[in-house]
Design a protein around this motif. Structure first.
Motif, PDB file in Angstrom:
ATOM      1  N   MET A  86      -0.642 -13.150   2.515  1.00 38.94           N
ATOM      2  CA  MET A  86      -0.172 -12.645   1.238  1.00 38.94           C
ATOM      3  C   MET A  86       0.478 -11.283   1.461  1.00 38.94           C
ATOM      4  O   MET A  86       0.021 -10.508   2.305  1.00 38.94           O
ATOM      5  N   SER A  87       1.546 -10.997   0.713  1.00 40.11           N
ATOM      6  CA  SER A  87       2.284  -9.762   0.932  1.00 40.11           C
ATOM      7  C   SER A  87       2.581  -9.083  -0.395  1.00 40.11           C
ATOM      8  O   SER A  87       2.418  -9.665  -1.473  1.00 40.11           O
ATOM      9  N   ALA A  88       3.021  -7.824  -0.289  1.00 46.05           N
ATOM     10  CA  ALA A  88       3.399  -7.041  -1.461  1.00 46.05           C
ATOM     11  C   ALA A  88       4.734  -6.372  -1.177  1.00 46.05           C
ATOM     12  O   ALA A  88       5.003  -5.983  -0.032  1.00 46.05           O
ATOM     13  N   PRO A  89       5.595  -6.218  -2.188  1.00 45.05           N
ATOM     14  CA  PRO A  89       6.901  -5.584  -1.981  1.00 45.05           C
ATOM     15  C   PRO A  89       6.764  -4.181  -1.396  1.00 45.05           C
ATOM     16  O   PRO A  89       5.960  -3.376  -1.869  1.00 45.05           O
ATOM     17  N   GLY A  90       7.537  -3.915  -0.358  1.00 44.11           N
ATOM     18  CA  GLY A  90       7.529  -2.603   0.257  1.00 44.11           C
ATOM     19  C   GLY A  90       6.356  -2.339   1.176  1.00 44.11           C
ATOM     20  O   GLY A  90       6.290  -1.290   1.817  1.00 44.11           O
ATOM     21  N   VAL A  91       5.413  -3.273   1.236  1.00 41.26           N
ATOM     22  CA  VAL A  91       4.216  -3.096   2.064  1.00 41.26           C
ATOM     23  C   VAL A  91       4.138  -4.159   3.147  1.00 41.26           C
ATOM     24  O   VAL A  91       3.740  -3.902   4.276  1.00 41.26           O
ATOM     25  N   GLY A  92       4.544  -5.365   2.813  1.00 39.37           N
ATOM     26  CA  GLY A  92       4.396  -6.481   3.739  1.00 39.37           C
ATOM     27  C   GLY A  92       3.048  -7.143   3.562  1.00 39.37           C
ATOM     28  O   GLY A  92       2.487  -7.163   2.457  1.00 39.37           O
ATOM     29  N   ALA A  93       2.512  -7.664   4.641  1.00 33.25           N
ATOM     30  CA  ALA A  93       1.227  -8.355   4.575  1.00 33.25           C
ATOM     31  C   ALA A  93       0.136  -7.385   4.129  1.00 33.25           C
ATOM     32  O   ALA A  93       0.121  -6.214   4.519  1.00 33.25           O
ATOM     33  N   VAL A  94      -0.767  -7.884   3.295  1.00 35.08           N
ATOM     34  CA  VAL A  94      -1.831  -7.035   2.770  1.00 35.08           C
ATOM     35  C   VAL A  94      -3.191  -7.596   3.153  1.00 35.08           C
ATOM     36  O   VAL A  94      -3.363  -8.805   3.343  1.00 35.08           O
ATOM     37  N   ALA A  95      -4.166  -6.686   3.263  1.00 29.39           N
ATOM     38  CA  ALA A  95      -5.550  -7.077   3.525  1.00 29.39           C
ATOM     39  C   ALA A  95      -6.333  -7.231   2.233  1.00 29.39           C
ATOM     40  O   ALA A  95      -7.445  -7.756   2.235  1.00 29.39           O
ATOM     41  N   GLY A  96      -5.763  -6.760   1.140  1.00 30.79           N
ATOM     42  CA  GLY A  96      -6.417  -6.838  -0.156  1.00 30.79           C
ATOM     43  C   GLY A  96      -5.827  -5.801  -1.087  1.00 30.79           C
ATOM     44  O   GLY A  96      -4.896  -5.066  -0.725  1.00 30.79           O
ATOM     45  N   TRP A  97      -6.360  -5.762  -2.302  1.00 30.22           N
ATOM     46  CA  TRP A  97      -5.908  -4.791  -3.293  1.00 30.22           C
ATOM     47  C   TRP A  97      -7.097  -3.960  -3.761  1.00 30.22           C
ATOM     48  O   TRP A  97      -8.204  -4.480  -3.925  1.00 30.22           O
ATOM     49  N   VAL A  98      -6.850  -2.674  -3.967  1.00 28.80           N
ATOM     50  CA  VAL A  98      -7.846  -1.772  -4.542  1.00 28.80           C
ATOM     51  C   VAL A  98      -7.254  -1.186  -5.810  1.00 28.80           C
ATOM     52  O   VAL A  98      -6.258  -0.451  -5.753  1.00 28.80           O
ATOM     53  N   ASP A  99      -7.831  -1.547  -6.936  1.00 30.17           N
ATOM     54  CA  ASP A  99      -7.338  -1.085  -8.236  1.00 30.17           C
ATOM     55  C   ASP A  99      -5.850  -1.412  -8.386  1.00 30.17           C
ATOM     56  O   ASP A  99      -5.043  -0.572  -8.809  1.00 30.17           O
ATOM     57  N   SER A 100      -5.497  -2.633  -7.992  1.00 31.20           N
ATOM     58  CA  SER A 100      -4.127  -3.174  -8.084  1.00 31.20           C
ATOM     59  C   SER A 100      -3.157  -2.552  -7.091  1.00 31.20           C
ATOM     60  O   SER A 100      -1.958  -2.844  -7.146  1.00 31.20           O
ATOM     61  N   ARG A 101      -3.640  -1.701  -6.185  1.00 32.72           N
ATOM     62  CA  ARG A 101      -2.766  -1.123  -5.161  1.00 32.72           C
ATOM     63  C   ARG A 101      -2.997  -1.860  -3.844  1.00 32.72           C
ATOM     64  O   ARG A 101      -4.147  -2.014  -3.404  1.00 32.72           O
ATOM     65  N   PRO A 102      -1.923  -2.298  -3.173  1.00 37.84           N
ATOM     66  CA  PRO A 102      -2.090  -3.072  -1.937  1.00 37.84           C
ATOM     67  C   PRO A 102      -2.567  -2.204  -0.779  1.00 37.84           C
ATOM     68  O   PRO A 102      -2.164  -1.051  -0.637  1.00 37.84           O
ATOM     69  N   VAL A 103      -3.439  -2.778   0.030  1.00 36.30           N
ATOM     70  CA  VAL A 103      -3.889  -2.144   1.272  1.00 36.30           C
ATOM     71  C   VAL A 103      -3.232  -2.910   2.416  1.00 36.30           C
ATOM     72  O   VAL A 103      -3.468  -4.111   2.571  1.00 36.30           O
ATOM     73  N   PRO A 104      -2.385  -2.262   3.208  1.00 36.34           N
ATOM     74  CA  PRO A 104      -1.617  -2.987   4.231  1.00 36.34           C
ATOM     75  C   PRO A 104      -2.507  -3.706   5.244  1.00 36.34           C
ATOM     76  O   PRO A 104      -3.532  -3.180   5.679  1.00 36.34           O
ATOM     77  N   ARG A 105      -2.096  -4.898   5.616  1.00 35.61           N
ATOM     78  CA  ARG A 105      -2.779  -5.662   6.660  1.00 35.61           C
ATOM     79  C   ARG A 105      -2.729  -4.905   7.991  1.00 35.61           C
ATOM     80  O   ARG A 105      -3.620  -5.049   8.832  1.00 35.61           O
ATOM     81  N   GLU A 106      -1.714  -4.076   8.164  1.00 36.61           N
ATOM     82  CA  GLU A 106      -1.571  -3.311   9.402  1.00 36.61           C
ATOM     83  C   GLU A 106      -2.796  -2.450   9.668  1.00 36.61           C
ATOM     84  O   GLU A 106      -3.170  -2.213  10.817  1.00 36.61           O
ATOM     85  N   ARG A 107      -3.450  -2.005   8.610  1.00 34.59           N
ATOM     86  CA  ARG A 107      -4.651  -1.183   8.759  1.00 34.59           C
ATOM     87  C   ARG A 107      -5.770  -1.990   9.419  1.00 34.59           C
ATOM     88  O   ARG A 107      -6.508  -1.469  10.268  1.00 34.59           O
ATOM     89  N   LEU A 108      -5.879  -3.246   9.054  1.00 30.97           N
ATOM     90  CA  LEU A 108      -6.869  -4.126   9.677  1.00 30.97           C
ATOM     91  C   LEU A 108      -6.477  -4.444  11.113  1.00 30.97           C
ATOM     92  O   LEU A 108      -7.317  -4.395  12.021  1.00 30.97           O
ATOM     93  N   ASP A 109      -5.206  -4.775  11.334  1.00 32.52           N
ATOM     94  CA  ASP A 109      -4.757  -5.114  12.686  1.00 32.52           C
ATOM     95  C   ASP A 109      -4.977  -3.942  13.643  1.00 32.52           C
ATOM     96  O   ASP A 109      -5.371  -4.142  14.804  1.00 32.52           O
ATOM     97  N   ARG A 110      -4.739  -2.732  13.158  1.00 33.96           N
ATOM     98  CA  ARG A 110      -4.939  -1.551  14.006  1.00 33.96           C
ATOM     99  C   ARG A 110      -6.417  -1.365  14.339  1.00 33.96           C
ATOM    100  O   ARG A 110      -6.773  -1.036  15.476  1.00 33.96           O
ATOM    101  N   ARG A 111      -7.277  -1.605  13.364  1.00 36.14           N
ATOM    102  CA  ARG A 111      -8.721  -1.451  13.598  1.00 36.14           C
ATOM    103  C   ARG A 111      -9.210  -2.475  14.628  1.00 36.14           C
ATOM    104  O   ARG A 111     -10.024  -2.151  15.500  1.00 36.14           O
ATOM    105  N   ILE A 112      -8.733  -3.700  14.524  1.00 36.50           N
ATOM    106  CA  ILE A 112      -9.123  -4.732  15.489  1.00 36.50           C
ATOM    107  C   ILE A 112      -8.624  -4.369  16.884  1.00 36.50           C
ATOM    108  O   ILE A 112      -9.354  -4.506  17.880  1.00 36.50           O
TER     109      ILE A 112
END
Length: 274
Positions: free
Chosen positions: A1-27
Motif C-alpha cells: 500500500m502506498s501514499a502520494p509523495g511517500v510511496g510504500a507505507v508501513a501504516g498510518w498514524v492519525d491519518s499520516r503515512p509512515v514510510p515503509r522505508e523506515r521499516l526496511d531501514r530498521r530490518i
C-alpha cells in the motif's frame, strides 16, 4: 500500500503515512548488527512476523513523536527498561521506549500523576505471599534460536514470583520441576524460554514457640512503612502507560495488509506452536 509523495507505507498514524522505508531501514540495521546470526531466514514465516513486530514498534514511536510535538514536549534521556520491568511493559512498548527519547517524553507526561493503587500498598502476611523464585527469562524472535538457548543465554530477573512473567511461560514453569529450562513457549510477544529456582532466602521463618509469640508490652509505635513504595509506583506507571498506548493505538493507528499485529489470529503467520 502506498501514499502520494511517500510511496510504500508501513501504516498510518492519525491519518499520516509512515514510510515503509523506515521499516526496511530498521530490518537492514538488524541484519548488519551483532545479532544477525539469531535472526530468522529472510522470507520465512518468522521473518514476516519480525517485520510485523518491528512495524508495531515503529508505529508506536511515530505515535509518540506526534503526541510529543503536539504537546511541545522535550526529548527525554533515561535508562532502558530491562528484566521484569520490560516484561511488564511488553516487548513492543519496551523496544519503543528504549529506542526513542520521544516515547520516554510521552511516558513521563502521561504517567506524571499516576499513583500505585491503594490495594498494592496493603501489607500481606508472609505466609500468604506468592512464593518467590530466582528467575531467568528471555523472549526470542524465532523458535530456532529459542530452542538452542541455554540458561546462560537468559536474562537474570532477580527474585520475583512467577506471576511477574507472561501467563504462558509462567504456567509452563509451574508444570515442570524447579530448575528445569522451560520453553520455547510462544505468545504474542515471541518465543519465551525461562528457568525458575525457589528463592529459599525469602521464605518466611518458621513460627516460634511459647512466650516468643507474646512480646512484652511496650510503647506503641507507628506502623512501619511498606517496603518497595518506589517499585510499586514504577510498576503502576508502566501499567498506566501500556494501557494508554493500547487505547491510542486503537484510535490513531491504521495497519496495512501484510503488516498486521504479529498476534492477530487473522494473519496467516500466526500459528501457535510449543
Amino acid at each position: 500500500m502506498s501514499a502520494p509523495g511517500v510511496g510504500a507505507v508501513a501504516g498510518w498514524v492519525d491519518s499520516r503515512p509512515v514510510p515503509r522505508e523506515r521499516l526496511d531501514r530498521r530490518i537492514a540495521e538488524l541484519r548488519e548488527g551483532p545479532f544477525r546470526g539469531t535472526l530468522p531466514v529472510p522470507g520465512s514465516s518468522e521473518d514476516r512476523q519480525l517485520a510485523r513486530w518491528l512495524t508495531q514498534v515503529i508505529l508506536t514511536e511515530a505515535l509518540c513523536e506526534a503526541v510529543a510535538s503536539e504537546l511541545g514536549l522535550d526529548p527525554v534521556e533515561g535508562e532502558p527498561f530491562e528484566g521484569v520491568a520490560a516484561v511488564e511493559l511488553g516487548s513492543i512498548n519496551t523496544a519503543a521506549y528504549n529506542g526513542s527519547p520521544w516515547v520516554r517524553a510521552v511516558f513521563a507526561h502521561v504517567t506524571a500523576t499516576t499513583a500505585a493503587p491503594p490495594e498494592w500498598r496493603s501489607p500481606t502476611p508472609a505466609e500468604h505471599r506468592p512464593p518467590r523464585h530466582l528467575l531467568r527469562h528471555r523472549v526470542f524472535p524465532d523458535p530456532s534460536s529459542a530452542q538452542q538457548a541455554t540458561s546462560d543465554d537468559l536474562d537474570p530477573l532477580g527474585r520475583a514470583s512467577l506471576d511477574s512473567l507472561p501467563a504462558a511461560i509462567a504456567e509452563e514453569l509451574r508444570r515442570h520441576p524447579h530448575g528445569t529450562l522451560v520453553g520455547p513457549v510462544r505468545d504474542t510477544l515471541g518465543w519465551h524460554v525461562a528457568i525458575a529456582v525457589p528463592d529459599t532466602a525469602s521464605a518466611p521463618p518458621p513460627p516460634q514457640q511459647g512466650a516468643a509469640l507474646r512480646p512484652e508490652p511496650g510503647p506503641s509505635r507507628a506502623p512501619a512503612p511498606i517496603a518497595g513504595g518506589d517499585a510499586l509506583l514504577d510498576a503502576a506507571r508502566r501499567r498506566a502507560f501500556a494501557r494508554w498506548l493500547d487505547d491510542m493505538r486503537a484510535k490513531k493507528i491504521e495497519l496495512v495488509p501484510g503488516l498486521e499485529h504479529p498476534g492477530d489470529p487473522r494473519q496467516p503467520d500466526n500459528h501457535h506452536k510449543h
